[in-house]
Design a protein around this motif. Structure first.
Motif, short mmCIF file in Angstrom:
data_model
loop_
_atom_site.label_atom_id
_atom_site.label_comp_id
_atom_site.label_asym_id
_atom_site.label_seq_id
_atom_site.Cartn_x
_atom_site.Cartn_y
_atom_site.Cartn_z
N GLY A 134 -0.81 -25.16 -9.67
CA GLY A 134 -1.12 -23.24 -8.97
C GLY A 134 -0.17 -22.70 -9.62
N PHE A 135 -0.34 -21.43 -9.18
CA PHE A 135 0.73 -20.17 -10.08
C PHE A 135 1.63 -19.28 -9.05
CE2 PHE A 135 -3.10 -18.73 -9.68
CZ PHE A 135 -3.57 -17.19 -9.40
N ASP A 136 2.50 -18.27 -8.90
CA ASP A 136 2.74 -17.00 -8.22
C ASP A 136 3.24 -16.46 -8.84
OD1 ASP A 136 5.59 -17.70 -8.64
OD2 ASP A 136 5.45 -19.36 -7.42
N LEU A 137 3.02 -15.45 -7.92
CA LEU A 137 3.07 -13.71 -8.60
C LEU A 137 3.88 -13.18 -8.15
CD1 LEU A 137 -0.31 -12.92 -9.56
CD2 LEU A 137 1.15 -13.66 -11.69
N GLY B 221 10.48 -21.03 -8.87
CA GLY B 221 10.97 -19.90 -9.61
C GLY B 221 12.47 -19.37 -9.88
N GLN B 222 12.92 -19.04 -9.58
CA GLN B 222 14.55 -18.29 -10.19
C GLN B 222 15.14 -18.21 -8.67
OE1 GLN B 222 15.46 -14.24 -11.61
NE2 GLN B 222 13.56 -13.69 -10.61
N VAL B 223 16.11 -18.82 -8.45
CA VAL B 223 17.16 -19.63 -7.70
C VAL B 223 18.27 -19.36 -8.09
CG1 VAL B 223 14.87 -19.73 -6.07
CG2 VAL B 223 16.33 -21.28 -7.11
N THR B 224 19.23 -19.14 -7.16
CA THR B 224 20.87 -20.07 -7.30
C THR B 224 20.20 -21.70 -7.11
OG1 THR B 224 20.67 -19.26 -5.24
CG2 THR B 224 21.53 -17.94 -6.59
N PRO B 225 21.68 -21.82 -8.56
CA PRO B 225 21.09 -23.20 -7.35
C PRO B 225 21.28 -24.01 -6.60
CG PRO B 225 23.34 -22.86 -8.68
CD PRO B 225 22.00 -21.90 -8.23
N GLY B 226 22.19 -24.37 -5.72
CA GLY B 226 22.58 -24.50 -4.44
C GLY B 226 21.74 -24.81 -3.53
N ALA C 277 7.56 -11.30 -11.71
CA ALA C 277 7.65 -12.69 -12.09
C ALA C 277 5.93 -13.18 -11.92
CB ALA C 277 8.58 -13.27 -11.37
N LEU C 278 6.05 -14.00 -12.73
CA LEU C 278 4.67 -15.00 -12.63
C LEU C 278 5.10 -17.03 -12.70
CD1 LEU C 278 1.62 -15.88 -13.31
CD2 LEU C 278 1.95 -15.37 -15.84
N GLY C 279 5.34 -17.47 -12.61
CA GLY C 279 5.53 -18.87 -12.16
C GLY C 279 4.63 -19.80 -12.60
N ILE C 280 3.80 -20.82 -13.11
CA ILE C 280 2.93 -21.45 -13.45
C ILE C 280 3.85 -22.63 -13.30
CG2 ILE C 280 0.70 -22.91 -14.74
CD1 ILE C 280 0.96 -20.06 -16.22
N TYR C 281 2.91 -23.65 -12.23
CA TYR C 281 3.44 -24.99 -11.71
C TYR C 281 2.66 -26.01 -11.62
CZ TYR C 281 2.47 -23.95 -7.19
OH TYR C 281 1.98 -22.61 -5.78
N ILE C 282 2.95 -28.06 -11.99
CA ILE C 282 2.09 -28.91 -11.49
C ILE C 282 3.65 -29.90 -11.16
CG2 ILE C 282 2.17 -29.44 -13.81
CD1 ILE C 282 -0.60 -30.51 -13.41
N GLN C 283 2.67 -30.77 -10.68
CA GLN C 283 3.50 -31.22 -9.64
C GLN C 283 2.64 -32.96 -9.42
OE1 GLN C 283 6.10 -31.40 -5.94
NE2 GLN C 283 4.49 -31.70 -4.81
N ASP C 284 2.89 -34.16 -9.25
CA ASP C 284 2.42 -35.20 -9.85
C ASP C 284 3.29 -35.94 -8.17
OD1 ASP C 284 0.44 -36.91 -8.76
OD2 ASP C 284 0.39 -38.02 -10.86
N GLN C 285 3.49 -36.53 -6.95
CA GLN C 285 3.41 -37.62 -6.55
C GLN C 285 2.39 -38.75 -6.59
OE1 GLN C 285 2.80 -34.47 -3.38
NE2 GLN C 285 4.77 -35.40 -2.23
N VAL C 286 2.83 -40.04 -7.35
CA VAL C 286 2.50 -41.03 -7.97
C VAL C 286 3.36 -42.36 -7.13
CG1 VAL C 286 2.32 -42.26 -9.83
CG2 VAL C 286 2.65 -40.04 -10.32
N ARG D 296 7.70 -26.35 -13.97
CA ARG D 296 7.76 -25.37 -13.86
C ARG D 296 7.65 -24.18 -15.32
NH1 ARG D 296 7.01 -21.65 -9.90
NH2 ARG D 296 7.37 -19.75 -9.42
N TYR D 297 6.82 -23.52 -15.58
CA TYR D 297 7.30 -22.60 -17.02
C TYR D 297 6.69 -20.93 -15.58
CZ TYR D 297 8.47 -20.91 -21.71
OH TYR D 297 8.98 -20.64 -22.44
N ASP D 298 8.28 -19.89 -16.40
CA ASP D 298 8.51 -18.96 -15.26
C ASP D 298 8.32 -17.67 -16.67
OD1 ASP D 298 8.43 -18.57 -12.56
OD2 ASP D 298 9.92 -20.71 -13.11
N PHE D 299 7.82 -16.62 -16.81
CA PHE D 299 7.85 -15.16 -16.86
C PHE D 299 8.12 -14.08 -15.87
CE2 PHE D 299 4.90 -18.07 -18.63
CZ PHE D 299 5.18 -17.82 -19.45
#
Length: 906
Positions: free
Chosen positions: A579-582, A358-363, A626-635, A648-651
């Motif tokens: 998944g998602f986080d709240l 989710g929302q974090v500083t870039p470092g 905050a609500l975040g919905i994320y998906i990831q694929d390790q191929v 990921r999409y965050d609200f």
């Protein structure tokens, strides 16, 4: 409103899942038992003489590179607070001395802990390695049944958080490998061949443990057994006794979950990650998070290194502190000092991480992994005494509450009292952290985790003006110990965390994890803040007094639910995470006044001055959702070519209520954060990688035209190489990156007093990190970073100005050596070197803080369960100053200190 509905729906989903998960576990167990039927005998097991002949040579272990596969713990990992973390050797889950010295209970009962299982592929088959907690004699009793090789070890127990180990089809011709506890004192290893019994050879490894060399037998056609035929008889072999040497202490951690939320080798993640294990923390005698992070080039900044935790990563300030994979909003609220009493290891993910967090500083982000329960009894107590009246007793207890080890506990507690080099400072803290882990079934585990800290600190702001420290002054320089606040300043802090983590494995390939954390903080007290610069008399500074009229509190609720699945599309393997986080954070009341505290002479301070007029008043509350919905694929496109895709999409919603004028304002934002990475391994120990990732962070406020500010966006391009050296005992990462932060607020050139988002800042750099063992007993962890952080667009700050708290050069090296043989066995020592180049104080680059070089050292002795060590910090008493952030105040660094620690494990 939408987030309230989602919170309610999430709670209902968790409740339904909790009710049904036990039944699912029972069904899974029945299916598993049905699938374990074995076939007929088709090969002969090796005799004892053959096994002993092999153990005289190490060529079998060294002939090919190994692919490390750590033990699955409910889908390949042991989760801590919602994120899987690798199950390492017992050295990582216990303090120093555990591996070299068996616990008294183990000595008397002769039951040996097998703390980990590894499966390494070879050119002929696999190596199944049982990692033991100490050097003991294991008695192996092998037999054959059908296509199965079965070895009972009557004096051993498997110590995995999820129970038994199981891996299907690890190699062509091998159908199944299991390691399980038969009873309270017997361990069983079973290897099932696809068409016939595999050939097994046993080896003792001085660096890992007991090795089962497994080679599939030549394929034969199975003939059905007719009624006239007798079933194959069980063949037994005489017991085999091998001396197994425990794995050595090491600073290398090969797997992590911080970069993918799955248990993944570091070499397969296309991003720079450093992991600092418990061993480093103990060897350095590190009491605080900042003491540990200096090993990987993460710098401290802020009012005092003992009061709060504020850090800089890749040129940007960060408060992205996580605890067992869940955001530690207490850190964001006040970044209060984190103790290492309950810390198992610390993970640093460098660069944007919004795709998973989710929302974090870039470092980057910092994840603190706490200690988890052990199935074997472990009791340790230690006492530390040091400079400035530092005293800290602590204990660490763990074990099983039931005979079948289905219910485990761990309890860490400590008490600390100390003064410090700053005049009039003292603190007293009480800390306790109980953990309960319940293995509900073979495929289900529930862990309850909690912490409570009560802390009293005198004094507050320990900053000093640059004109009396790093800049010339006709009156000289003030001492590092000079305190410029008031004697009645101080904080009373109380905070705690309550969390759970529920894991369930539906099958070998699919699992779900749900984590929840509630955290709170209550803060009372007052603080005197000094002005940034001296007055024209070069002697006095102005001060402001912050007084909390009511206790300041912060309450936050965090939950994360994700599913992990493994499948194939043709020859391409996937590990899918979605998944998602709240998050909900509530600061119900911030009622504070600021008063004029008067001038103070920095060279001849007079305390106890009467307070002046009220300058400002604050009385408000805040709420953030905050609500975040994320998906990831390790191929895995091929064995040496891996692709990482994520999005990921965050609200986010924020609400601010001002009680002084009875107004409420709110702001909603949304953002999409992608990540793409690729890893190519031209040879087995080398990984070449490249990645692209983005981050976002909400910016509260409006421009002159009342338009809402957009989120700040971080964009990073990174390439690098990761390699394993010295037979995978030492790991190194070399990374090159470009990180750009856009939508930075800058002065509105047309409308004074307002801001626009046309600012931009950029950081480019090179980083090299190493960690592991060079020779037996010789460990090292080191870091070098070159950072070119600068302002690239601004309406007020000159383009090209260096970013504050972003020195061009950072270097650190810590190395230890322990004597393992002879009359001096158990003696050891360490030396550490830290270098930081010149640092600018603020974005205006008004002045620079000088570079500094610090030397640290340690001496220790270990015998049986007794450990004693002494740590010397800033050995040569170097005078240095650290920046405060984008501010012209400076923070004096700690002078020479020494600490003595005595520890007893029983």
């Amino acid at each position: 409103m939408r987030l309230n509905i989602l919170f309610a729906a999430s709670t209902l989903l968790i409740a339904v899942f909790s009710i049904t998960v036990a039944d699912s576990a029972n069904a899974e167990q029945l299916l598993s038992e049905k699938s374990n039927a074995s076939g007929e005998v088709r090969s002969k097991i090796h005799l004892l003489s053959e096994v002993q002949a092999q153990k005289t040579s190490a060529t079998y272990l060294l002939r090919t590179p190994r692919n490390q596969n750590f033990v699955p713990q409910l889908n390949g990992s042991r989760y801590n607070g919602g994120n899987p973390t690798p199950v390492r050797s017992s050295r990582e889950t216990r303090p120093r001395g555990w591996l070299r010295n068996a616990l008294p209970r183990q000595v008397t009962s002769n039951v040996v802990s097998v703390t980990n299982v590894k499966v390494n592929t070879t050119d002929k088959g696999i190596e199944l390695i049982l990692i033991t907690a100490n050097s003991v004699k294991l008695q192996v009793s092998p037999k054959k049944e059908g296509n199965s090789y079965i070895a009972d070890i009557p004096n051993a127990q498997l110590q995995l958080a999820s129970g038994d180990f199981r891996q299907e089809k690890p190699f062509s011709g091998i159908a199944l490998v299991t390691v399980a506890n038969v009873d309270a004192s017997t361990l069983r290893v079973t290897v099932v061949g696809e068409t016939s019994t595999p050939v097994i050879k046993l080896f003792d490894s001085q660096t890992e443990g007991l090795v089962f060399g497994v080679t599939p037998a030549a394929s034969t056609v199975q003939q059905p057994i007719t009624p006239e035929q007798k079933p194959p008889t069980e063949e037994k072999q005489p017991p085999i006794e091998l001396e197994v040497t425990a794995p050595p202490d090491t600073y290398r951690v090969p797997n992590t979950s911080i970069g993918t939320k799955t248990d993944t080798p570091l070499r397969d993640i296309p991003q720079s990650i450093q992991v600092i294990p418990r061993q480093v923390i103990e060897d350095q005698g590190a009491q605080n998070l900042s003491d540990v992070l200096q090993n990987v080039g993460v710098l401290q900044y802020g009012p005092s290194s003992r009061i709060v935790d504020n850090f800089t990563i890749r040129g940007f300030n960060t408060r992205n502190t996580y605890r067992n994979g869940l955001l530690d909003r207490l850190g964001t609220f006040g970044n209060l000092k984190i103790s290492t009493t309950n810390t198992e290891r610390i993970e640093v993910l460098r660069g944007p991480a919004s795709v998973l967090y989710g929302q974090v500083t870039p470092g980057g982000i910092i994840n603190v992994v706490t200690k988890q329960p052990l199935s074997q009894p472990y009791y340790a107590t230690d006492f530390t005494a040091g400079s400035y009246q530092f005293y800290q007793p602590a204990f660490d207890f763990s074990g099983s509450l039931t005979k079948d080890a289905s219910l485990l506990y761990r309890l860490n507690a400590s008490y600390r009292t100390s003064e410090d080099f700053t005049d009039f400072y003292n603190e007293e803290r009480y800390f306790i952290a109980p953990v309960i882990s319940w293995r509900i079934g073979e495929n289900t585990k529930l862990t309850f985790d909690s912490e409570y800290l009560n802390l009293k600190q005198s004094t507050s702001d320990t900053t000093q003006p640059p004109g009396a420290t790093v800049l010339p002054n006709p009156n000289g320089k003030i001492p590092r110990s000079r305190y410029l606040g008031e004697l009645n300043d101080g904080y009373n802090q109380e905070f705690g965390r309550l969390s759970y983590n529920l894991e369930h494995r539906f099958s070998e390939n699919w699992s779900i994890s749900n984590s929840f954390q509630y955290a709170f903080i209550n803060l009372t007290g007052s603080a005197s803040l000094i002005s940034s610069s001296l007055n024209p008399d070069n002697r006095t500074v102005s001060r402001i007094k912050n007084i909390y009229l009511d206790p300041v509190s912060d309450n936050n609720y965090t939950t994360d639910t994700h599913v992990v699945g493994k499948f194939k599309t043709g020859s391409i393997a996937h590990q899918l995470l979605f998944g998602f986080d709240l998050l909900r954070e509530i600061n119900p009341k911030f009622d504070t006044i600021q008063r004029d505290a008067g001038l103070i002479d920095v060279f001849n301070p007079v305390y106890g001055q009467p307070l002046g007029s009220i300058l400002r008043r604050f009385d408000f509350k805040t709420k953030n959702d905050a609500l975040g919905i994320y998906i990831q694929d390790q191929v895995s496109i091929a064995n040496n070519l891996k692709l990482l895709l994520g999005g990921r999409y965050d609200f986010v919603d924020s609400e601010f209520t001002n009680f002084l004028n009875s107004t409420t304002t709110s702001q909603s934002d949304s953002a999409f954060s992608p990540r793409v990475g690729i890893v190519y391994q031209p040879i087995e120990p080398v990984s070449l990688y490249a990645s692209y990732s983005r981050s976002f962070e909400q910016v509260i406020g409006t421009a002159f035209d009342n338009s809402l500010f957009k989120p700040r966006r971080g964009t990073q391009y990174e390439v690098g190489v990761k390699t394993d050296l010295f037979d995978k005992k030492l790991s190194a990462t070399l990374a090159l990156y470009e990180l750009t932060l856009t939508n930075v607020l800058t002065a509105d050139p047309i409308n004074p007093g307002f801001s626009v988002q046309t600012g931009e800042q950029r950081s480019r750099g090179v980083e090299l990190s190493v960690a592991g063992e060079i020779l037996p007993g010789w460990n090292v962890i080191g870091f070098y970073g070159y950072t070119n952080g600068e302002v690239t667009s601004d309406n007020r700050i000159p383009v090209g100005n260096q970013l504050p708290t972003a020195p061009e050069h950072i270097a650190s090296l810590w190395t230890t050596y322990t004597i393992s043989k002879g009359d001096l066995k158990g003696f050891g020592g360490g030396i550490g070197l830290d270098y930081v180049s010149e640092t600018v104080a603020d974005l205006a680059n008004s002045f620079r803080l000088p570079s500094y070089f610090i030397t640290n050292a340690a001496l220790y002795y270990q015998k049986n369960n007794f450990n004693v060590g002494v740590n010397f910090k800033n050995l040569f008493d170097t005078v240095y100053y650290q920046p405060f952030g984008n501010d012209t105040r400076v923070v004096p660094g700690r002078p020479f200190t020494a600490e003595l620690t005595v520890k007893w494990e029983f």
